[in-house]
Design an enzyme around this catalytic site. Structure first.
Site, PDB file in Angstrom:
ATOM      1  N   ASP A  90     109.875  17.918  87.933  1.00 31.95           N
ATOM      2  CA  ASP A  90     108.769  18.241  88.799  1.00 31.95           C
ATOM      3  C   ASP A  90     106.881  17.200  89.276  1.00 31.95           C
ATOM      4  OD1 ASP A  90     107.310  20.062  87.565  1.00 31.95           O
ATOM      5  OD2 ASP A  90     106.991  20.411  89.881  1.00 31.95           O
ATOM      6  N   GLU A 125     105.715  23.143  87.987  1.00 29.02           N
ATOM      7  CA  GLU A 125     104.213  22.599  87.314  1.00 29.02           C
ATOM      8  C   GLU A 125     103.198  22.766  88.736  1.00 29.02           C
ATOM      9  OE1 GLU A 125     100.732  21.886  85.713  1.00 29.02           O
ATOM     10  OE2 GLU A 125     102.731  20.819  86.612  1.00 29.02           O
TER      11      GLU A 125
END
Length: 451
Positions: free
Chosen positions: A92, A156
């Site tokens: 991500d 994250e």
């Protein structure tokens, strides 16, 4: 780079690495599904899973984590009785911010002035490619001498803790002798660095209410309490005159005795405008690695364009606090909440909501894994010795892993050196750093297998 078979193999794989990073960067895998389609993150997760399967990984799985995102897991068996190493990265990315300020499109990997530009190129899709390169180099030169687990996180950057909670619920899944977190970076390009400390973080949303509704500033201004003005007062109370963080009960005096950060170099790295002073006191290293730092991330209030002559009834902001090693993030959160409440003026109503948290981290650098990494870096970066640095950012998973596996050694390396400008517009990665760190990781795994 001095010639050795592993380095030669990685060099030959760099065109493939660029092609793969181009594919990965193209996914708009921002784990904020109100802004970006969830399908983009799911496609990125499937890309990582397919890449692991192609490298012979077993038990490859898309893990549905409690925050609604997916983490990708795979296991590559090594020789019988071998040690187990967990390799971490995340797929991500941060939002691109103002796309008009990108020289080239944020989700198109583009080479310019010897660097590869694109959102996630360094943080941390490049880390996934780094792991793949290292493993391919070992497979081409005698095989992978350890058991390898790979985990690629899907949220994250949002600090929503999905993988942390999943790991706590499945503690056997990520168990390893050593963990390599591929989400840090060298102190500067070309200087091999292991990150030995991380600040933790907490994020709060603060809302101030003073009126039932907005009022005409001519008719009521001067006596009617302005919620936006009250919020500004609250936020200003979080800093001293020199910009140091001032939260009631939270100390701001810790020291840092490791690698130092030259102030002029920091100004250059941070692109501070001429004439603008740095904030805080103490050395730069102390300010960004060892001490708390508060940042106002955003404010909800009327925009300048279209603003009316009104006294505002409500205003809110998001505030983050970076928590230094040695300070409990939960305790720091309570202090910040109490400070915001205590410093709200005029009896205004204030509410505080926590939206994210991660504990700080300090590694044990006197371990066999660190010796193996130092030896690997000396080969990949000839003439340079491994340095220890802190990192102002947070990787909340580190403390979860340290708690679950107290005997595991944890090392942090990666591609996010200052020129990478992670989280900013025009993020980029140095292909030379990608190549050298892939060699480093391959040699580390070989060294560690026999340590």
């Amino acid at each position: 780079m001095s010639s050795n078979p592993v380095a030669e193999t990685v060099a030959s794989l760099m065109p493939r690495a660029r092609a793969e990073l181009t594919e990965l960067v193209a996914f708009k895998s921002v784990a904020d599904f109100e802004q970006f389609p969830k399908s983009e993150s799911e496609a990125a997760a499937n890309w990582v899973a397919d890449a692991l399967r192609a490298e012979g990984f077993q038990d490859v799985a898309l893990l549905d984590t409690p925050d609604g995102t997916q983490s990708v897991y795979g296991f590559l068996p090594g020789p019988e009785g071998a040690k187990t190493v967990l390799l971490y990265a995340h797929y991500d990315v941060q939002p691109p911010l103002d796309e008009s300020r990108w020289v080239t499109p944020p989700f198109e990997l583009t080479e310019r002035d010897g660097r590869w530009y694109g959102r996630g190129a360094a943080d941390c899709k490049g880390g996934i490619v780094m792991h793949l390169l290292a493993l391919r180099a070992l497979k081409a030169n005698g095989g992978v001498p350890v058991n390898v687990k790979v985990i690629a996180e899907g949220s994250e950057e949002m600090a929503t803790g999905g993988l942390q909670r999943y790991a706590e619920e499945h503690p056997e899944l990520l168990a390893a002798d050593t963990i390599v977190i591929g989400d840090a970076g060298n102190f500067r390009a070309g200087l091999p660095t292991v990150t030995s400390t991380l600040r933790g973080m907490t994020m709060l949303r603060v809302k101030v209410d003073t009126l039932e509704g907005n009022l005409h500033s001519g008719q009521f201004g001067g006596a009617a309490p302005d919620a936006l003005g009250a919020l500004i007062r609250v936020l200003d109370s979080l800093r001293a005159e020199d910009g140091s963080t001032t939260i009631d009960g939270l100390t701001d005096e810790a020291s840092w005795d490791g690698l130092q950060y030259d102030e002029e170099q920091f100004r250059t790295d941070a692109k501070v405008l001429d004439g603008v002073r740095l904030i805080g006191s103490g050395t730069v290293a102390e300010r960004i690695w060892a001490r708390p730092a508060v940042t106002v991330l955003g404010i909800d209030c009327p925009p300048v364009v279209g603003a009316t002559l009104s006294v505002q009834a409500s205003a809110r902001a998001v505030v983050s606090l970076r928590v230094p090693p040695g300070v409990d993030a939960t305790a720091a959160t309570k202090l910040l909440e109490a400070h915001l409440t205590a410093h709200t003026p005029w009896g205004a109503r204030v509410s505080v909501e926590q939206t994210g948290q991660g504990q700080p981290f300090r590694a044990d650098t006197a371990s066999p894994a660190y010796a193996a990494m130092a030896e690997a870096m000396a080969v990949a970066y000839p003439g340079q010795e491994m340095q220890y640095a802190g990192q102002g950012g947070s990787i909340p998973l580190c403390n979860t892993l340290a708690s679950l596996y107290p005997r595991a050694e944890i090392l942090l390396i990666g591609l996010s050196e200052p020129e990478a400008q992670i989280h900013a517009v025009n993020e980029s990665v140095s292909p030379e750093e990608l190549e050298r760190l892939s060699v480093t990781e391959a040699l580390f795994l070989r060294n560690y297998a026999t340590s």
